[in-house]
Each structure stands twice: as C-alpha cells, then as structure tokens.
Enzyme design. Structure first.
Site, mmCIF file in Angstrom:
data_model
loop_
_atom_site.group_PDB
_atom_site.id
_atom_site.type_symbol
_atom_site.label_atom_id
_atom_site.label_comp_id
_atom_site.label_asym_id
_atom_site.label_seq_id
_atom_site.Cartn_x
_atom_site.Cartn_y
_atom_site.Cartn_z
ATOM 1 N N ASP A 11 0.851 -1.203 0.000
ATOM 2 C CA ASP A 11 0.000 0.000 0.000
ATOM 3 C C ASP A 11 0.883 1.248 0.000
ATOM 4 O O ASP A 11 0.822 2.043 0.928
ATOM 5 C CB ASP A 11 -0.957 -0.010 1.211
ATOM 6 C CG ASP A 11 -0.235 0.021 2.542
ATOM 7 O OD1 ASP A 11 0.948 -0.409 2.608
ATOM 8 O OD2 ASP A 11 -0.840 0.490 3.536
ATOM 9 N N ASP A 16 6.900 1.117 1.861
ATOM 10 C CA ASP A 16 6.529 0.154 0.802
ATOM 11 C C ASP A 16 7.346 0.431 -0.454
ATOM 12 O O ASP A 16 7.784 -0.507 -1.144
ATOM 13 C CB ASP A 16 5.053 0.295 0.416
ATOM 14 C CG ASP A 16 4.092 0.165 1.569
ATOM 15 O OD1 ASP A 16 4.043 1.098 2.397
ATOM 16 O OD2 ASP A 16 3.389 -0.854 1.648
ATOM 17 N N VAL A 121 2.790 -6.205 2.950
ATOM 18 C CA VAL A 121 3.325 -5.115 3.779
ATOM 19 C C VAL A 121 2.290 -3.995 3.942
ATOM 20 O O VAL A 121 2.652 -2.847 4.209
ATOM 21 C CB VAL A 121 4.671 -4.591 3.217
ATOM 22 C CG1 VAL A 121 5.747 -5.666 3.306
ATOM 23 C CG2 VAL A 121 4.535 -4.101 1.783
ATOM 24 N N HIS A 237 9.854 0.143 8.124
ATOM 25 C CA HIS A 237 9.120 -1.080 8.449
ATOM 26 C C HIS A 237 9.148 -2.143 7.344
ATOM 27 O O HIS A 237 9.557 -3.273 7.548
ATOM 28 C CB HIS A 237 7.656 -0.737 8.737
ATOM 29 C CG HIS A 237 7.467 0.357 9.728
ATOM 30 N ND1 HIS A 237 7.665 0.185 11.070
ATOM 31 C CD2 HIS A 237 7.103 1.661 9.577
ATOM 32 C CE1 HIS A 237 7.421 1.312 11.711
ATOM 33 N NE2 HIS A 237 7.080 2.222 10.825
ATOM 34 N N ASP A 238 8.598 -1.783 6.175
ATOM 35 C CA ASP A 238 8.255 -2.817 5.190
ATOM 36 C C ASP A 238 9.448 -3.581 4.598
ATOM 37 O O ASP A 238 9.319 -4.796 4.333
ATOM 38 C CB ASP A 238 7.411 -2.200 4.064
ATOM 39 C CG ASP A 238 6.046 -1.746 4.578
ATOM 40 O OD1 ASP A 238 5.683 -2.141 5.703
ATOM 41 O OD2 ASP A 238 5.358 -1.011 3.847
HETATM 42 C C1 BDR Z 1 3.029 -0.015 8.544
HETATM 43 O O1 BDR Z 1 1.947 0.889 8.299
HETATM 44 C C2 BDR Z 1 2.235 1.703 7.186
HETATM 45 O O2 BDR Z 1 2.059 3.024 7.516
HETATM 46 C C3 BDR Z 1 3.630 1.381 6.732
HETATM 47 O O3 BDR Z 1 3.700 1.370 5.329
HETATM 48 C C4 BDR Z 1 3.894 0.012 7.302
HETATM 49 O O4 BDR Z 1 3.481 -1.004 6.416
HETATM 50 C C5 BDR Z 1 3.722 0.397 9.819
HETATM 51 O O5 BDR Z 1 2.812 0.395 10.876
HETATM 52 CA CA CA Z 2 2.929 -0.575 4.088
#
Ligand code: BDR
Ligand code: CA
Length: 308
Positions: A11, A16, A121, A237-238
C-alpha cells in the site's frame, strides 16, 4: 532477477516504496498487488506503478481490495501524506495496472509456480480474500512474510499496529491459515531498523533519480517521526518483511502462537503473541525479535543505489 519468487502485496507508502526497490534487487517479483491502506486504492496503485517506472521494473501491478473485509477503510495521511508518497516532487505516472483483480492474480500465480512467498506489507485484505476463495494455495506456498503487528506497543493505538488494525479480520485469517511458514516483522522489530540524516545525505549525494527520490521520501518520514514521536531516525518497516525472506540470517526469530484481537474495545488489531514459558499453544508464526540493522541498512542503501 533470480532469488526467491515473491508476490509483494503493498500500500505504498514510503517504506513500501523502498521495499519494492529492495525486493526487485533480491527476488523474482512475480507480481505487485495493491490494497487500500496508507492511502486510498487508486493512490497506492499509482504509487506502485510510479516506483516501477522510476526503477525501470517490468513487473505487473494488479490493484485489489478498496476496503477492508468488515471495518471501514482508514488511511494514514499523517504518516504518508494524502498521496501516500508525499515529500519528493512527483513525476507523472505513465503505466497502468495489469488488472483490478489482485485476488485472482495471487491465486493463479501461486497455482502456477512452486514455492512462492507472499510478502504483504499493508493491510491483509487481498491475501485473506485469496486464502478464503482458494484454500488450496496455502499449502503450495513457501511461506508468508508480513510486516504488521507488534509484540509490544502499537502505533495507531496503544496496542495495535496500522496494517493489522486497518483490517484485523483479514489479519486473523492470514495468521490462522496454516501456511508452511509465517514470519511476522512487527513494530518491536522494525523500530530497530532506522534511517537518520546520515543515510539520507549519503543517498542524496549519490545523485541518481532513485536515490534522490528515496532521500525525499526519507526526509518526509523523518520529519513526521520527529514531530510525532521525537525520534531522530525513522523506522523502515516494510523492507524488513522482504529481508526476512531474502536474508533470514540477519534475524533472530521465536516460534510463537499469535492471534489477532478483532473485537476488543481497547485492543482491536492487537497481535497477541503467546510468550508464556512452557505454553502448550502450537506456534503458527516465526516472530522476528532482532535484526542486524547495520547489515540490513547497507543492503537497502546498496539496492537503492543500484538503479542508475
Ligand atoms: C506499517 O503501516 C504503514 O504506515 C507502513 O507502510 C507500514 O506497512 C507500519 O505500521
Ligand atoms: Ca505498508
């Protein structure tokens, strides 16, 4: 490209976008599927196409669910802006989605190839719909490596992380699906992999289209984390979910039983990991607890720099 065969369900979203660039260097991406999440579906799809265009990737993008299974759609404009990729100047997007049926793409791709990894993700809506519609795909998978959840504090609520909170029913379907391997990179892990001003400067100095764009993305993320959480480096994160497939040796995992709270008044979207010593609960998930952040960051920077 060689490497594990994956479907990247995303997303985009700043992190991402980086996950796409990283995955394209270390995996055979069979398809990118998009879902409503950080931004509405038409934006996350356009953003995935934009990243493919920017990096010259020949990967089909299929758009999918425009809303979660049961709860209303929610987005993350504070973290990602209204486009989902706010920050750097946005080039015009020329490509179009290969279809608007990400769920069918996931099903047919897994049926056609052995040992595919699903790497979600974003909210897990597309993956849950595919599993519900075609349960036969589950045992064909190499595994599912997801970014979501937390063993510890959340980010949208005290107990819930965005991807799981945004579609908790889908997340529970995925965690309970019985896939050969499910890996979970939650906030407890992803907050160990952070990008600060030094890395951003390094990327900007490189001066290519991709490094300049990603430096702009990181600037936006870092400004947000500084303002909201007082952090001096932004968690990435992703890409962790991609690395858990391509470079599992960088991680320490613990086998746990994890369920999702779908209905709690205070705890909707919480990932409840059974960490009781001696528990008899059967593990359904490899929870990522530690990452070699230095090595991971080097792989990510090298990947972004490779798009000249
Ligand atoms: C996740 O939420 C989204 O905002 C980021 O892309 C990640 O996948 C982190 O909480
Ligand atoms: Ca994401």
């Amino acid at each position: 490209m060689t490497g594990p065969k994956i479907i990247l369900d995303c997303d985009p979203g700043h992190d991402d976008a980086v996950a796409i660039l990283l995955a394209a260097r270390h995996c055979e991406i069979l398809a990118i599927t998009t879902v409503s999440g950080n931004a509405p579906l038409h934006m996350t799809t356009a953003n995935a196409l934009l990243m493919c265009q920017l990096a010259g990737l020949d990967v089909p993008v299929h758009s999918g669910a425009d809303r979660p299974l049961l709860v209303p759609a929610a987005h993350a404009p504070r973290a990602h802006g209204h486009t989902g990729l706010d920050g750097p100047p946005r080039p015009e997007v020329h490509g179009t989605a290969a279809s608007n049926d990400a769920v069918n793409c996931i099903i047919e791709t897994v049926r056609a190839h052995d040992d595919v990894w699903l790497v979600p993700v974003g909210p897990l809506t597309n993956v849950a719909l595919a599993i519900r519609q075609a349960p036969d795909i589950v045992e064909r998978l190499a595994g599912i490596s997801l970014m979501g959840g937390a063993v510890g504090p959340g980010n949208v609520t005290p107990t819930a992380e965005f991807n799981i909170w945004a579609d908790p029913h889908a997340a529970q379907i995925v965690l309970a699906c019985g896939a050969p391997l499910v890996r979970m990179a939650g906030l407890n892990l992803t907050h160990q992999l952070c990008v600060g001003p030094d890395v951003i400067a390094q990327l900007r100095d490189h001066g290519s289209t991709a490094t300049t764009f990603v430096a702009g993305l990181f600037d936006f993320s870092l400004a947000g984390y500084r303002e909201r959480a007082g952090l001096e480096a932004a968690p990435l994160h992703d890409p962790c979910a991609v690395l858990a497939v391509t470079h599992p040796d960088l991680f320490e995992f613990g086998a746990r039983h994890v369920d999702v709270e779908t209905s709690g008044e205070l705890t909707r979207g919480m990932t409840v990991a059974d960490e009781r010593p001696g528990t008899e609960a059967t593990p359904n998930c490899e929870v990522a607890y530690r990452i070699d952040a230095e090595a991971a960051l080097e792989l990510i920077v090298d990947a972004v720099r490779s798009y000249d």
